[in-house]
Design an enzyme around this catalytic site. Structure first.
Site, PDB file in Angstrom:
ATOM      1  N   HIS A 119       0.823  -1.214   0.000  1.00 36.43           N
ATOM      2  CA  HIS A 119       0.000   0.000   0.000  1.00 36.43           C
ATOM      3  C   HIS A 119       0.858   1.266   0.000  1.00 36.43           C
ATOM      4  O   HIS A 119       0.408   2.313  -0.447  1.00 36.43           O
ATOM      5  CB  HIS A 119      -0.960  -0.007   1.191  1.00 36.43           C
ATOM      6  CG  HIS A 119      -2.104  -0.952   1.025  1.00 36.43           C
ATOM      7  ND1 HIS A 119      -3.355  -0.740   1.561  1.00 36.43           N
ATOM      8  CD2 HIS A 119      -2.198  -2.136   0.347  1.00 36.43           C
ATOM      9  CE1 HIS A 119      -4.158  -1.747   1.235  1.00 36.43           C
ATOM     10  NE2 HIS A 119      -3.469  -2.609   0.514  1.00 36.43           N
TER      11      HIS A 119
ATOM     12  N   ASN B 264      -7.428   1.394   3.523  1.00 40.04           N
ATOM     13  CA  ASN B 264      -6.551   1.356   4.711  1.00 40.04           C
ATOM     14  C   ASN B 264      -7.289   1.457   6.038  1.00 40.04           C
ATOM     15  O   ASN B 264      -6.870   0.865   7.038  1.00 40.04           O
ATOM     16  CB  ASN B 264      -5.541   2.520   4.641  1.00 40.04           C
ATOM     17  CG  ASN B 264      -4.611   2.388   3.451  1.00 40.04           C
ATOM     18  OD1 ASN B 264      -4.328   1.280   2.995  1.00 40.04           O
ATOM     19  ND2 ASN B 264      -4.141   3.520   2.938  1.00 40.04           N
TER      20      ASN B 264
ATOM     21  N   HIS C 132      -1.448 -13.403  -0.613  1.00 41.87           N
ATOM     22  CA  HIS C 132      -2.644 -13.827   0.115  1.00 41.87           C
ATOM     23  C   HIS C 132      -2.523 -15.257   0.622  1.00 41.87           C
ATOM     24  O   HIS C 132      -3.516 -15.842   1.048  1.00 41.87           O
ATOM     25  CB  HIS C 132      -3.893 -13.635  -0.752  1.00 41.87           C
ATOM     26  CG  HIS C 132      -4.215 -12.182  -1.012  1.00 41.87           C
ATOM     27  ND1 HIS C 132      -5.161 -11.774  -1.926  1.00 41.87           N
ATOM     28  CD2 HIS C 132      -3.722 -11.045  -0.462  1.00 41.87           C
ATOM     29  CE1 HIS C 132      -5.221 -10.439  -1.936  1.00 41.87           C
ATOM     30  NE2 HIS C 132      -4.359  -9.971  -1.061  1.00 41.87           N
TER      31      HIS C 132
END
Ligand code: HEM
Ligand SMILES: *[C@@H]1O[C@H](CO)[C@@H](O)[C@H](O)[C@H]1NC(C)=O
Ligand SMILES: *[C@@H]1O[C@H](CO)[C@@H](O)[C@H](O)[C@H]1NC(C)=O
Ligand SMILES: *[C@@H]1O[C@H](CO)[C@@H](O)[C@H](O)[C@H]1NC(C)=O
Ligand SMILES: *[C@@H]1O[C@H](CO)[C@@H](O)[C@H](O)[C@H]1NC(C)=O
Ligand SMILES: *[C@@H]1O[C@H](CO)[C@@H](O)[C@H](O)[C@H]1NC(C)=O
Length: 329
Positions: free
Chosen positions: A69, A97, A196
């Site tokens: 991010h 976020n 992930h």
């Protein structure tokens, strides 16, 4: 605790005033950037990440995501670490976020240790990059050397954070376009989605798949039936389950491995954006080969991480070395 950190950091800021900027600053990232100015850097970062994981096994995933991010919004410049202030609207409250990104305190603690060992030297974005790599390594994933020398940005952008981060509800083409805009390609989308393999997601990020997929009134047909029933129990069709957590890879949610890809092949991806990788003939062959060849996944993941960590970096005399990762000097 809070007060204590603020106090320590303002003390550090005073000390930094005594340091002049170095006579020569390389404009290229390199592996030896801090070798003479902060020889214990990797040891200190590793120690910080190791103890954070010992306290909270999810934090490895959170640090990896925080780095992603950071890099996707105005480049890897630690913009995500800036708090809101009267003069700056930070990225922490952007949709991807808010109540979701975590690990800020871990970076604060490592920064404090580094300001003691080598004051005014190591950028917050390099700390975050190293912490993400350590997090992968300590989770059983690949090790890779990290090119260093990034500098911290002077701004943040909540709009860029809202616009540039991929959403789990988007099409693969949209997600791919967001990666392409950062100089990454479709292979990077697939291999980096392999992150992930660790961490958790809130129910609202995949709940439409369970009850009303694409406004069909039915569940997502590309979701394994027995997994569907399990997930419907974890995330019932009511708003109060929105923030309930579910592992992205429930087989080994703290272990960095290729089971994520095996599960996509099995129609058991959690996010719609995960499962889409198996539903497109450009990406499905890559998913299948990563599901079969863990070493190939590790090698390609390393390469794509180095690529991602190069996005829009500030070097040389641009940017600054922040004293407190939460505020511009
Ligand atoms: C390809 C597009 C991507 C989408 C749409 C996406 C979306 C998401 C979403 C929705 C979550 C759950 C957040 C929450 O529920 O609060 C998540 C978690 C996570 N993402 Fe991604 N992601 C993507 C790519 C990446 C990449 C490139 C990385 C890192 C290289 C990454 C690493 C992670 C990690 C480790 C977690 C778990 C975080 C934790 O448990 O704290 N993701 N992602
Ligand atoms: C590096 O750390 C070791 C102990 O872990 C310490 O003895 C040494 O002084 C440190 N070196 C520097 C340059 O800070
Ligand atoms: C341990 O982890 C918890 C949960 O993430 C966090 O709230 C707490 O601040 C951490 N404690 C330390 C000492 O890092
Ligand atoms: C599914 O979602 C659509 C759009 O939000 C809505 O109109 C429809 O009533 C929903 N169907 C069911 C069965 O919930
Ligand atoms: C995928 O499905 C096959 C067949 O149902 C099963 O044997 C295997 O354990 C599954 N793999 C994973 C990673 O869930
Ligand atoms: C991929 O799928 C598209 C549409 O489903 C089809 O037109 C195309 O020929 C396929 N390409 C390959 C290489 O299979």
């Amino acid at each position: 605790m809070e007060f204590n950190i603020t106090y320590k950091l303002s003390y550090v800021a005073l000390i930094c005033l005594l340091f002049l900027s170095p006579p020569f600053v390389s404009s290229q990232l390199n592996y030896k950037f801090y070798d003479s100015s902060c020889p214990n850097l990797s040891k200190i970062v590793q120690q910080g990440v190791r103890s954070a994981i010992a306290n909270d096994s999810r934090i490895a995933a959170s640090l990896l995501r925080l780095h992603f991010h950071d890099c996707f919004v105005n480049g890897c410049d630690a913009s995500i670490l800036l708090d809101d202030s009267s003069t700056l609207k930070g990225e922490k409250n952007a949709l991807p976020n808010k109540d979701s990104a975590r690990g800020y305190e871990v970076i604060d603690n490592i920064k404090l240790a580094l300001e003691e060992a080598c004051p005014c030297t190591v950028s917050c974005t390099d700390i975050l990059t190293l912490a993400a790599a350590s997090a992968v390594y300590f989770s059983g994933g690949p090790y890779w050397p990290v090119p260093l020398g990034r500098r911290d940005g002077l701004t943040a952008s909540i709009d860029a954070a809202n616009n540039d981060m991929p959403s789990p509800f988007e099409s693969l083409d949209n997600i791919a376009a967001k990666f392409t805009a950062k100089g990454l390609d479709l292979k990077d989308v697939v291999v980096l989605s392999g992150a992930h393999t660790i961490g958790l997601a809130q129910c609202f990020t995949f709940k439409t798949r369970l009850f009303n997929f694409s406004e069909s009134g039915k569940p997502d047909p590309v979701l394994d039936r027995s997994l569907l029933i399990k997930l419907q129990r974890v995330c019932p069709n009511q708003a109060d389950s929105d923030t309930t957590l579910s592992p992205l890879d429930p087989v080994t949610s703290t272990k960095f491995d290729n089971i994520y890809f095996k599960r996509l092949v099995n129609k058991s991806g959690l996010l719609q954006s995960d499962q889409l990788l198996m539903g497109d003939n450009r990406t499905a062959p890559m998913v299948i080969s990563y599901s079969r060849f863990p070493n190939l996944f590790n090698k390609d993941f390393r390469e794509s991480m180095v690529k991602m960590a190069n996005i829009g970096v500030l070097t040389g005399r641009t940017g600054q070395i922040r004293r407190n990762c939460r505020v511009v000097n």
